[in-house]
Design a protein around this motif. Structure first.
Motif, PDB file in Angstrom:
ATOM      1  N   SER A   7       0.837  -1.194   0.000  1.00  0.00           N
ATOM      2  CA  SER A   7       0.000   0.000   0.000  1.00  0.00           C
ATOM      3  C   SER A   7       0.870   1.241   0.000  1.00  0.00           C
ATOM      4  N   SER A   8       0.667   2.105  -1.017  1.00  0.00           N
ATOM      5  CA  SER A   8       1.459   3.325  -1.093  1.00  0.00           C
ATOM      6  C   SER A   8       0.858   4.444  -0.265  1.00  0.00           C
ATOM      7  N   VAL A   9      -0.358   4.273   0.190  1.00  0.00           N
ATOM      8  CA  VAL A   9      -1.024   5.270   1.022  1.00  0.00           C
ATOM      9  C   VAL A   9      -0.823   4.899   2.483  1.00  0.00           C
ATOM     10  N   LYS A  10      -0.253   5.794   3.267  1.00  0.00           N
ATOM     11  CA  LYS A  10       0.029   5.520   4.678  1.00  0.00           C
ATOM     12  C   LYS A  10      -1.024   6.103   5.609  1.00  0.00           C
ATOM     13  N   GLU A  11      -1.830   7.018   5.102  1.00  0.00           N
ATOM     14  CA  GLU A  11      -2.899   7.580   5.918  1.00  0.00           C
ATOM     15  C   GLU A  11      -4.031   8.053   5.015  1.00  0.00           C
ATOM     16  N   PHE A  12      -5.225   8.103   5.613  1.00  0.00           N
ATOM     17  CA  PHE A  12      -6.414   8.543   4.897  1.00  0.00           C
ATOM     18  C   PHE A  12      -6.983   9.786   5.586  1.00  0.00           C
ATOM     19  N   ILE A  13      -7.799  10.512   4.841  1.00  0.00           N
ATOM     20  CA  ILE A  13      -8.540  11.636   5.395  1.00  0.00           C
ATOM     21  C   ILE A  13     -10.028  11.305   5.320  1.00  0.00           C
ATOM     22  N   LEU A  14     -10.680  11.244   6.469  1.00  0.00           N
ATOM     23  CA  LEU A  14     -12.123  11.006   6.517  1.00  0.00           C
ATOM     24  C   LEU A  14     -12.840  12.348   6.381  1.00  0.00           C
ATOM     25  N   LEU A  15     -13.611  12.513   5.315  1.00  0.00           N
ATOM     26  CA  LEU A  15     -14.290  13.788   5.087  1.00  0.00           C
ATOM     27  C   LEU A  15     -15.372  14.061   6.124  1.00  0.00           C
ATOM     28  N   GLY A  16     -15.901  13.008   6.734  1.00  0.00           N
ATOM     29  CA  GLY A  16     -16.934  13.199   7.750  1.00  0.00           C
ATOM     30  C   GLY A  16     -18.317  13.305   7.146  1.00  0.00           C
ATOM     31  N   LEU A  17     -19.258  13.730   7.965  1.00  0.00           N
ATOM     32  CA  LEU A  17     -20.658  13.768   7.553  1.00  0.00           C
ATOM     33  C   LEU A  17     -20.961  14.927   6.625  1.00  0.00           C
ATOM     34  N   ASN A 174     -14.752   9.597   1.445  1.00  0.00           N
ATOM     35  CA  ASN A 174     -15.958  10.415   1.581  1.00  0.00           C
ATOM     36  C   ASN A 174     -16.945   9.717   2.509  1.00  0.00           C
ATOM     37  N   HIS A 175     -16.562   9.641   3.782  1.00  0.00           N
ATOM     38  CA  HIS A 175     -17.396   8.980   4.795  1.00  0.00           C
ATOM     39  C   HIS A 175     -16.887   9.416   6.165  1.00  0.00           C
ATOM     40  N   TYR A 176     -17.628   9.014   7.215  1.00  0.00           N
ATOM     41  CA  TYR A 176     -17.175   9.333   8.569  1.00  0.00           C
ATOM     42  C   TYR A 176     -16.519   8.135   9.248  1.00  0.00           C
ATOM     43  N   LEU A 177     -16.405   7.006   8.534  1.00  0.00           N
ATOM     44  CA  LEU A 177     -15.690   5.849   9.060  1.00  0.00           C
ATOM     45  C   LEU A 177     -15.076   5.090   7.900  1.00  0.00           C
ATOM     46  N   CYS A 178     -14.164   4.191   8.232  1.00  0.00           N
ATOM     47  CA  CYS A 178     -13.531   3.358   7.202  1.00  0.00           C
ATOM     48  C   CYS A 178     -14.472   2.214   6.860  1.00  0.00           C
TER      49      CYS A 178
END
Length: 309
Positions: A7-17, A174-178
């Motif tokens: 996996s080249s992505v080490k972190e994600f950004i949760l956009l939230g509600l 584009n969510h508030y959880l994985c």
């Protein structure tokens, strides 16, 4: 939880509600209140059941398991969601996979606990003379182990297949959880195995509980209609009413989320997910308590004891 090396992505950004600034603070306090209600309701119900011997029956044993699961379920989702209302919600790859695992684990557990409770009501109403044998302590324990083993195996299947995906097209969820679907949209490698796992697991989790609950309540209804006295029928219905409401809310909300047309927007998906991931765990303890005389008696006894300590 192991993290795939590819996996080249080490972190994600949760956009939230929502991304609307004027809604962030009101929603923060709204869902903080929901979380507090959920914790107080579920924790309070588990404590009442533990402290009051007259609630040490199979029905309340499964209600204890349900409340404990709902407490954990809420704690996996809402605290991380609250973070997103006050700052950018950055989550590492490992944390995201861990949240995904426990989200799947507890939602699957909830599904099968509600199924076990339906069978318990069937045994109590349709086989009252054999109830103590049918729902013995050993049987209840085995059913609970089965519920959690099922949750673990299926959650691990989802997570293991997700861990080996490569995320290189972006890291904004584009969510508030994985959740599974938003993560699959970010993958730049084939998701066919993941989709197969989802198809098998969801299909099994829809078919088995639905058939079990439907058959249980068909037999229960048939038995209740055969009771000669109106008082007896009313009492039998009252023992099932709370469970029917809880089942309808959980499975109805989940069906509404996953059976929507594919043209539905991601924002609609987030809003509909709220009902079965956040609202149902909050409502369950109140559904089972409001009209439950046994719980009212237990609450009065517990409060009286605490006053004299």
């Amino acid at each position: 939880m192991a993290v795939g090396n590819d996996s080249s992505v080490k972190e994600f950004i949760l956009l939230g509600l929502t991304q609307q600034p004027e809604l962030q603070l009101p929603l923060f306090f709204l869902f903080l209140g929901v979380y507090l209600f959920s914790v107080v309701g579920n924790l309070g119900l588990t404590v009442l059941i533990v402290l009051n011997p007259h609630l040490h029956t199979p029905m309340y044993y499964f209600l204890f398991i349900l409340s404990f699961t709902d407490l954990c379920y809420s704690s996996v989702i809402i605290p991380r969601m609250l973070v997103g209302f006050v700052k950018q919600n950055v989550i590492s790859h490992a944390e995201c996979m861990t949240q995904l695992f426990f989200f799947c684990f507890f939602v699957i557990d909830e599904c099968y606990i509600l199924t076990a409770m339906a069978y318990d009501r069937y045994a109590a109403i349709c086989k009252p003379l054999l109830y103590q044998v049918t729902m013995s302590h050993q049987v209840c324990l085995l059913m609970t182990v089965g519920v959690y083993v099922m949750g673990f195996v299926e959650a691990m299947a989802h997570t293991a297949s997700m861990v080996h995906l490569t995320f290189c097209d972006g890291n904004i969820i584009n969510h508030y959880l994985c959740e599974i679907n938003p993560l699959l949209k970010l993958s730049c490698t084939s998701t066919s195995i993941n989709e197969l796992v989802v198809y098998i697991v969801v299909g099994f989790n829809v078919t088995v509980p639905t058939l079990t609950i439907f058959i249980s309540y068909t037999l229960i209804l048939s038995n209740i209609l055969g009771i000669p006295s109106a008082e007896g029928r009313s009492k039998a219905f009252s023992t099932c009413g709370s469970h029917v409401i809880a089942v309808s809310l959980f499975f109805g909300a989940a069906a509404f989320t996953y059976l929507k047309p594919s043209s539905a927007s991601e924002d609609d998906d987030k809003i509909s997910t709220i009902f079965y991931t956040i609202m149902v765990p909050m409502l369950n303890p109140f559904i089972y308590s409001i009209r439950n005389k046994d719980v009212h008696i237990a609450l009065r006894k517990t409060l009286n004891r605490s006053m004299f300590i």
